[in-house]
Design a protein around this motif. Structure first.
Motif, PDB file in Angstrom:
ATOM      1  N   ALA A 375     -24.657  -2.858  22.331  1.00  0.00           N
ATOM      2  CA  ALA A 375     -25.068  -0.847  22.790  1.00  0.00           C
ATOM      3  C   ALA A 375     -25.871  -0.458  21.535  1.00  0.00           C
ATOM      4  O   ALA A 375     -26.827   0.387  22.373  1.00  0.00           O
ATOM      5  N   ALA A 376     -25.331  -0.580  20.057  1.00  0.00           N
ATOM      6  CA  ALA A 376     -26.044   0.205  19.511  1.00  0.00           C
ATOM      7  C   ALA A 376     -27.901   0.096  19.435  1.00  0.00           C
ATOM      8  O   ALA A 376     -28.725   0.545  19.358  1.00  0.00           O
ATOM      9  N   LEU A 377     -27.858  -1.282  19.038  1.00  0.00           N
ATOM     10  CA  LEU A 377     -29.563  -1.986  19.295  1.00  0.00           C
ATOM     11  C   LEU A 377     -29.772  -1.795  20.962  1.00  0.00           C
ATOM     12  O   LEU A 377     -31.029  -1.497  20.247  1.00  0.00           O
ATOM     13  N   GLY A 378     -29.610  -1.596  21.780  1.00  0.00           N
ATOM     14  CA  GLY A 378     -30.034  -2.087  22.826  1.00  0.00           C
ATOM     15  C   GLY A 378     -30.159  -0.756  22.992  1.00  0.00           C
ATOM     16  O   GLY A 378     -30.744   0.042  24.241  1.00  0.00           O
ATOM     17  N   GLU A 379     -30.187   0.785  22.555  1.00  0.00           N
ATOM     18  CA  GLU A 379     -29.761   2.356  22.874  1.00  0.00           C
ATOM     19  C   GLU A 379     -31.182   2.652  22.106  1.00  0.00           C
ATOM     20  O   GLU A 379     -31.324   3.761  22.019  1.00  0.00           O
ATOM     21  N   GLN A 380     -31.686   2.147  21.292  1.00  0.00           N
ATOM     22  CA  GLN A 380     -33.079   2.093  20.219  1.00  0.00           C
ATOM     23  C   GLN A 380     -33.994   1.315  20.176  1.00  0.00           C
ATOM     24  O   GLN A 380     -33.219  -0.326  20.672  1.00  0.00           O
ATOM     25  N   ALA A 381     -34.296   1.685  20.135  1.00  0.00           N
ATOM     26  CA  ALA A 381     -35.734   0.701  19.788  1.00  0.00           C
ATOM     27  C   ALA A 381     -35.192  -0.487  18.303  1.00  0.00           C
ATOM     28  O   ALA A 381     -36.675  -0.956  18.251  1.00  0.00           O
ATOM     29  N   HIS A 382     -35.263   0.083  16.937  1.00  0.00           N
ATOM     30  CA  HIS A 382     -35.576  -0.295  16.123  1.00  0.00           C
ATOM     31  C   HIS A 382     -34.598  -1.492  15.944  1.00  0.00           C
ATOM     32  O   HIS A 382     -33.415  -1.292  16.569  1.00  0.00           O
ATOM     33  N   PRO A 383     -34.778  -2.777  14.902  1.00  0.00           N
ATOM     34  CA  PRO A 383     -34.527  -3.902  14.894  1.00  0.00           C
ATOM     35  C   PRO A 383     -33.667  -3.663  14.488  1.00  0.00           C
ATOM     36  O   PRO A 383     -33.261  -2.713  13.334  1.00  0.00           O
ATOM     37  N   LEU A 384     -32.170  -4.630  14.427  1.00  0.00           N
ATOM     38  CA  LEU A 384     -31.154  -4.360  14.009  1.00  0.00           C
ATOM     39  C   LEU A 384     -30.888  -4.298  12.321  1.00  0.00           C
ATOM     40  O   LEU A 384     -30.474  -3.586  12.153  1.00  0.00           O
ATOM     41  N   SER A 385     -32.055  -5.040  11.763  1.00  0.00           N
ATOM     42  CA  SER A 385     -31.776  -5.061  10.110  1.00  0.00           C
ATOM     43  C   SER A 385     -31.368  -3.545   9.422  1.00  0.00           C
ATOM     44  O   SER A 385     -31.340  -2.835   8.708  1.00  0.00           O
ATOM     45  N   ALA A 386     -32.789  -3.079  10.739  1.00  0.00           N
ATOM     46  CA  ALA A 386     -33.477  -1.494   9.604  1.00  0.00           C
ATOM     47  C   ALA A 386     -31.494  -0.603  10.570  1.00  0.00           C
ATOM     48  O   ALA A 386     -31.842   0.469   9.857  1.00  0.00           O
ATOM     49  N   LEU A 387     -31.492  -0.386  11.541  1.00  0.00           N
ATOM     50  CA  LEU A 387     -29.937  -0.054  12.020  1.00  0.00           C
ATOM     51  C   LEU A 387     -28.559  -1.300  10.961  1.00  0.00           C
ATOM     52  O   LEU A 387     -28.530   0.356  10.651  1.00  0.00           O
ATOM     53  N   ALA A 388     -28.281  -1.493  10.541  1.00  0.00           N
ATOM     54  CA  ALA A 388     -27.487  -2.284   9.558  1.00  0.00           C
ATOM     55  C   ALA A 388     -28.320  -1.755   8.496  1.00  0.00           C
ATOM     56  O   ALA A 388     -26.680  -0.990   7.581  1.00  0.00           O
ATOM     57  N   ASP A 389     -29.403  -1.224   7.816  1.00  0.00           N
ATOM     58  CA  ASP A 389     -29.545  -0.964   6.504  1.00  0.00           C
ATOM     59  C   ASP A 389     -28.755   0.398   5.641  1.00  0.00           C
ATOM     60  O   ASP A 389     -28.360   1.163   4.839  1.00  0.00           O
ATOM     61  N   GLN A 390     -28.575   1.531   7.188  1.00  0.00           N
ATOM     62  CA  GLN A 390     -28.331   2.736   6.383  1.00  0.00           C
ATOM     63  C   GLN A 390     -26.436   2.667   6.820  1.00  0.00           C
ATOM     64  O   GLN A 390     -26.115   3.760   5.691  1.00  0.00           O
ATOM     65  N   TYR A 391     -26.104   1.703   6.969  1.00  0.00           N
ATOM     66  CA  TYR A 391     -24.540   1.695   6.398  1.00  0.00           C
ATOM     67  C   TYR A 391     -24.344   0.327   5.651  1.00  0.00           C
ATOM     68  O   TYR A 391     -23.068  -0.200   5.640  1.00  0.00           O
ATOM     69  N   GLN A 392     -25.038  -0.180   4.664  1.00  0.00           N
ATOM     70  CA  GLN A 392     -25.276  -0.845   3.924  1.00  0.00           C
ATOM     71  C   GLN A 392     -25.920  -0.389   2.667  1.00  0.00           C
ATOM     72  O   GLN A 392     -26.636  -1.185   1.688  1.00  0.00           O
ATOM     73  N   PRO A 393     -25.255   0.981   2.551  1.00  0.00           N
ATOM     74  CA  PRO A 393     -26.000   1.148   0.935  1.00  0.00           C
ATOM     75  C   PRO A 393     -26.028   0.708  -0.537  1.00  0.00           C
ATOM     76  O   PRO A 393     -26.459   0.836  -0.985  1.00  0.00           O
ATOM     77  N   TYR A 394     -24.582   0.087  -0.525  1.00  0.00           N
ATOM     78  CA  TYR A 394     -23.913  -0.347  -1.529  1.00  0.00           C
ATOM     79  C   TYR A 394     -24.055  -1.715  -1.615  1.00  0.00           C
ATOM     80  O   TYR A 394     -24.271  -2.583  -0.833  1.00  0.00           O
TER      81      TYR A 394
END
Length: 488
Positions: A375-394
């Protein structure tokens, strides 16, 4: 003279039953466990006037039906009715226990090899049964019954329990779809590696039309959906990197938007992005947690999220910033589930890719977590790698095991270096679960946790830092102290 109790402690552990078939687990043993479960948990906790009932399921292992039959015989001998739902994922059994409001038993050994099987027991409403909440008493009573060579006191024939069959796969699928609406997401191609486990049974029902539900805008590419408890393709344990390689390759080859990997009993789910790179379970915890918190906030309700102490610091950082209360707990599903219920938490996550939901009876379900990612991926246009980057800063080390001659001495060397002498500067120390040393509020930012195994002379190390160089230095320094005796 009372016969000596049969010792079942070799395969009835802290959280579940898991042993070799038939040398440890067989129909006679599961009959004794069923009778003991009835006496210890089911009958004392059945409300007055209600008919004592247990729901039972099994995974794809060939030994499952015979073990279930023995267990059911033990239950019915005590006057307990049995509802068999046949093949199911572990979260499918939790759903049945929650929906029916009765205790449950799931016959599975998760990702263990084919010669193993096991049982996960729960109280009514999918509440866990562990060593401190009834499993030890069940184990001991079952050992007594086996030693006596008889099932113990049985009820009269007309008072014996009954056995009925019920197919609940469609209800399970419909319930999950009611929690996350995927009908309006953009079209997604998703490769799913079921590892010949129960994901091959549940994914077509939930994400496809196998249970008679409407089609979703998902193009599912199946890998190893054939149910086979011998695991002919690879071990059904996505926590090990080598077991993700087929999925990673297939995602790239098919140009898929993401990949999902389930373990043998399909209660855990791992995610890879469109490049085939794994998305950490901590990132998934943050992503799903923020979605659940946002829903609670929109409804004007406060929210609490549970995470274990070796998840990334990004989890409490982002969830606290979003207005949630976060609760840090020990590693292990019984601790997470206990804290979920105590705090009425909306969500909980573990580094091992177990995800817990208040809306799913406070139990863990990898399928529901996967649906949130879709749902999170399909509700916006960016690929999962870009979406996940904001949750993997460390940067994290992952869990590293070291076999040592003396756990206590190895741990003391680490305590001496990092706590007693404080060679690394001012640190925060806690012993909630093992030893956690944190330098997070100063520069450079890092923390590590060192935990002893409950069953082996192992120390488990997890390190996280603000960048790769710091993580590698802390990891290598701590490992050198832990493993010093091997080099002496």
């Amino acid at each position: 003279m009372t016969p000596e109790r049969v010792d079942l402690s070799a395969f009835i552990k802290a959280y579940d039953v898991r042993g070799l078939v038939p040398s440890e687990l067989n129909a006679a043993v599961t009959r004794a466990i069923g009778a003991a479960f009835a006496d210890v948990v089911v009958l004392p906790e059945t409300p007055a006037g209600a008919r004592p009932t247990v729901v039972v399921a099994h995974d794809m292992r060939p030994s499952g039906p015979d073990l279930v039959a023995g267990f059911a015989a033990g239950l019915t001998s005590r006057g307990v009715d049995v509802v068999r739902i046949g093949l199911a994922s572990t979260d499918g059994l939790y759903f049945a226990s929650g929906l029916l409001g009765v205790p449950g038993a799931m016959f599975t050994a998760s990702h263990n090899p084919a010669e193993y099987n096991g049982i996960k027991l729960c109280r009514a409403g999918a509440r866990p049964v562990g060593q401190d909440s009834g499993l030890t008493a069940v184990r001991d009573l079952a050992g007594d019954l086996l030693a006596a060579g008889e099932p113990g006191p049985e009820v009269a024939g007309d008072e014996r329990g009954t056995v009925t069959d019920r197919d609940m796969l469609g209800e399970y699928a419909a319930f999950l779809r009611s929690l996350v609406d995927l009908s309006r997401v953009r079209p997604l191609k998703v490769v799913v590696d079921a590892g010949n486990g129960m994901g091959g049974y549940t994914v077509p029902a939930v994400l496809g039309t196998g249970a008679g539900l409407p089609a979703l805008p998902l193009d599912v590419v199946p890998l190893y959906f054939e149910l086979d408890g011998t695991f002919p393709n690879h071990e059904a344990n996505p926590l090990e990197p080598e077991n993700l390689r087929d999925l990673q390759r297939a995602v790239v080859e098919h140009g898929a938007d993401l990949g999902l990997a389930f373990d043998g009993d399909a209660d855990r789910c791992f995610v890879v992005d469109e490049n085939g790179d794994p998305v950490s379970p901590s990132a998934i915890t943050a992503l799903v947690g923020l979605r659940e918190v946002a829903r609670e906030t929109a409804a004007g309700r406060p929210s609490t999220v549970i995470h274990n102490l070796i998840t990334s610091r990004v989890v409490p950082d982002l969830l606290t910033a979003a207005g949630a209360t976060t609760v840090r707990t020990r590693v292990g599903h019984s601790f997470i589930k206990g804290q979920m219920a105590e705090h009425d938490a909306v969500f909980g996550g573990e580094h091992s890719a177990h995800y817990y939901f208040r809306d799913f009876f406070f139990a863990d379900t990898g399928m529901l977590a996967a649906m949130h990612v879709l749902a999170a991926l399909g509700e916006q246009a960016h690929p999962l790698s870009a979406l996940a980057d904001q949750y993997q800063p460390y940067v994290s080390s992952g869990e590293i095991n070291s076999r040592v001659a003396s756990v206590a001495q190895a741990r003391e060397r680490v305590v001496d270096a990092y706590v007693t002498r404080q060679g690394a500067g001012p640190v925060e120390v806690d012993e909630l679960d093992g030893l956690t040393v944190s330098h997070w509020d100063a520069q450079p930012q890092w923390w590590f946790n060192l935990r002893a195994s409950n069953t082996e002379p192992l120390l488990r190390l997890n390190v996280e830092a603000a960048d790769e160089d710091i993580m590698v230095k802390v990891r290598d320094d701590v490992l050198a102290l832990v493993r010093q005796e091997a080099d002496a």
